[in-house]
Design an enzyme around this catalytic site. Structure first.
Site, PDB file in Angstrom:
ATOM      1  N   HIS A  83      45.937  59.867   7.035  1.00  0.00           N
ATOM      2  CA  HIS A  83      45.502  61.254   6.899  1.00  0.00           C
ATOM      3  C   HIS A  83      46.239  61.961   5.769  1.00  0.00           C
ATOM      4  O   HIS A  83      47.346  62.472   5.975  1.00  0.00           O
ATOM      5  CB  HIS A  83      45.732  62.007   8.212  1.00  0.00           C
ATOM      6  CG  HIS A  83      44.825  61.576   9.318  1.00  0.00           C
ATOM      7  ND1 HIS A  83      43.649  62.227   9.607  1.00  0.00           N
ATOM      8  CD2 HIS A  83      44.909  60.540  10.185  1.00  0.00           C
ATOM      9  CE1 HIS A  83      43.045  61.623  10.622  1.00  0.00           C
ATOM     10  NE2 HIS A  83      43.795  60.593  10.988  1.00  0.00           N
ATOM     11  N   CYS A 112      40.360  57.225   7.061  1.00  0.00           N
ATOM     12  CA  CYS A 112      40.520  56.574   8.365  1.00  0.00           C
ATOM     13  C   CYS A 112      39.247  55.845   8.794  1.00  0.00           C
ATOM     14  O   CYS A 112      38.925  54.814   8.252  1.00  0.00           O
ATOM     15  CB  CYS A 112      41.007  57.565   9.414  1.00  0.00           C
ATOM     16  SG  CYS A 112      42.748  57.943   9.174  1.00  0.00           S
ATOM     17  N   GLU A 145      45.559  64.781   4.672  1.00  0.00           N
ATOM     18  CA  GLU A 145      45.594  66.214   4.986  1.00  0.00           C
ATOM     19  C   GLU A 145      46.712  66.553   5.954  1.00  0.00           C
ATOM     20  O   GLU A 145      46.954  67.726   6.249  1.00  0.00           O
ATOM     21  CB  GLU A 145      44.254  66.655   5.580  1.00  0.00           C
ATOM     22  CG  GLU A 145      44.042  66.359   7.050  1.00  0.00           C
ATOM     23  CD  GLU A 145      43.806  64.900   7.373  1.00  0.00           C
ATOM     24  OE1 GLU A 145      43.801  64.534   8.563  1.00  0.00           O
ATOM     25  OE2 GLU A 145      43.610  64.102   6.428  1.00  0.00           O
TER      26      GLU A 145
END
Length: 429
Positions: free
Chosen positions: A403, A319, A405
């Protein structure tokens, strides 16, 4: 002659406290509804009892101009946008006046992860999913040690929680953390406005002494400020991992470090302004440039740090880290109309043709046309074809504009961490 239909009496005395006897007989978390039988059924009235944890903001009574108490909460808050529109709403959480950038998030779940995501600093998050709060909150779903967003904007606030992991209500959670929230507002209309006009600065206020004009002036004068907290550590007692990764904290999420740890990494977290020379002296196997809020162009010191590190060790940017890498390579970033915020963005890996559904939260993007020769665009967002990933084999770097994750969101892109591991392995050979 047909019997009259069954009727349900509203539990107004219980909610408002107007009937002391009824209120004394019931606990605050119990509601009782009386229904009359449609025919001459033996037993007469039926009583349906519902027990739940009640969100007190929904339950609160209000006193109106005629002095009468009503069993429902009336509008006591305003959202004033910089375009001059004023949205009446009901408040929950903290009271006061707050200014921030309004963005919408299309995730169906994960409001607690969104509340604790540092990338939302300086923003009001509007949830497009209309029903929020039904699963409550719990300590295990936190993405950082505090709430970073300025406020939460939702359509319906659940009056109860029904998840076995719940430890407290959403409203109680926001009150403890001094975060404002509003509900019973037309989130669909606000979302359409943001899609048409782009992200807007807004003011949330429960202060009736302030006029709409005063709040509008606050919105027009406000600018988002980028700020990063001091150094903090994660799983600092582990020392037997295969790879040592130094992670720059621009607003890093816990789950990024959880995922790296699960792949066998020892993590050292450093502040955003940590000198590149000190990082190189640690002799890491790789460096992570994390997610974070705000305009990447506002942190020129971070761009310089990235320039001093890339090419020396394998690098992974997520990001804001992706945007900083783009600028460090000589590219440009630009502000998007209303950004990407949600857990359902399709991303295509141009190397394999694989399409992942991804979790995204950013207002800025890298212009691929501004990047130097040799830098490859690896991923694109299929909603608007914006750049969603880069790699530069010569400089041993990779980055993603979303993202991997998740938390919240799908886990499709978790393989990106494995790719970073392979990059570090190859560099060791």
């Amino acid at each position: 002659m047909a019997a009259p239909p069954a009727t349900v009496s509203a539990p107004s005395q219980c909610l408002s406290g107007a009937n002391p006897r009824s209120a004394a007989q019931r606990s605050p978390s119990s509601l009782s509804f009386s229904a009359t039988s449609a025919g001459h059924r033996r037993g007469g009235d039926r009583c349906i009892s519902v027990r739940s944890k009640v969100a007190s903001g929904v339950q609160s009574a209000s006193v109106v101009g005629d002095g009468a108490e009503r069993p429902w909460k009336l509008s006591d808050a305003r959202l004033v946008l910089e375009d001059g529109s004023v949205w009446r709403a009901k408040s929950f959480g903290a009271s006061g006046t707050q200014v921030a950038e309004v963005v919408f998030n299309t995730s169906l779940t994960g409001y607690q992860e969104i509340l604790t995501d540092p990338s939302y600093a300086g923003q009001f998050v509007l949830m497009t999913n209309p029903h929020i709060g039904n699963t409550g909150v719990n300590p295990d779903d936190e993405e950082s040690n505090q709430c970073f967003l300025g406020g939460l904007i939702i359509r319906n606030l659940s009056i109860c929680t029904s998840n076995w992991r719940c430890k407290e209500t959403l409203e109680g959670y926001l009150i403890k953390r001094n975060i404002m929230g509003i509900y019973d507002v037309d989130t669909r209309a606000i979302t359409r406005r943001l899609r048409e006009d782009g992200s807007l600065i807004g003011v949330l206020s429960t202060d009736e002494s302030r006029t709409d004009a005063e709040l509008l002036e606050m919105a027009k004068k406000w600018k988002i400020v980028d700020k990063t907290d001091s150094e903090w550590e994660f799983k600092k007692d582990q020392s037997s991992e295969s790879f040592h990764v130094v992670a720059y904290d621009f607003g890093i999420k816990h789950n990024i470090m959880r995922r790296l740890t699960s792949y066998g990494c020892k993590i050292t977290v450093v502040p955003a302004n940590w000198p590149a020379s000190k990082v190189i002296n640690l002799k890491p196997d790789g460096v992570l440039f994390s997610n974070g809020p705000g305009d990447p162009a506002a942190v020129s010191y971070a761009v310089k740090t990235v320039q001093e590190i890339i090419g020396k060790v394998p690098v992974f940017g997520i990001c804001m880290g992706h945007q900083l890498i783009g600028q460090a390579l000589g590219g440009k970033t630009f502000k998007m109309k209303f950004g990407h915020h949600g857990g359902n963005h399709p991303v295509c890996d141009l190397r394999s043709g694989r399409v992942d559904i991804s979790s995204q939260n950013h207002n800025y993007a890298v212009d691929p046309e501004s990047l130097p020769e040799g830098v490859q665009v690896t991923h694109i967002n299929l909603n608007d074809n914006s750049c969603a990933g880069l790699q530069y084999p010569k400089m041993k770097l990779m980055s993603l504009q979303y993202h991997p994750e998740s938390s919240p969101g799908p886990h499709d892109s978790d393989t990106a961490f494995g790719e970073f591991i392979e990059l570090m392995k190859t560099n060791k050979l």
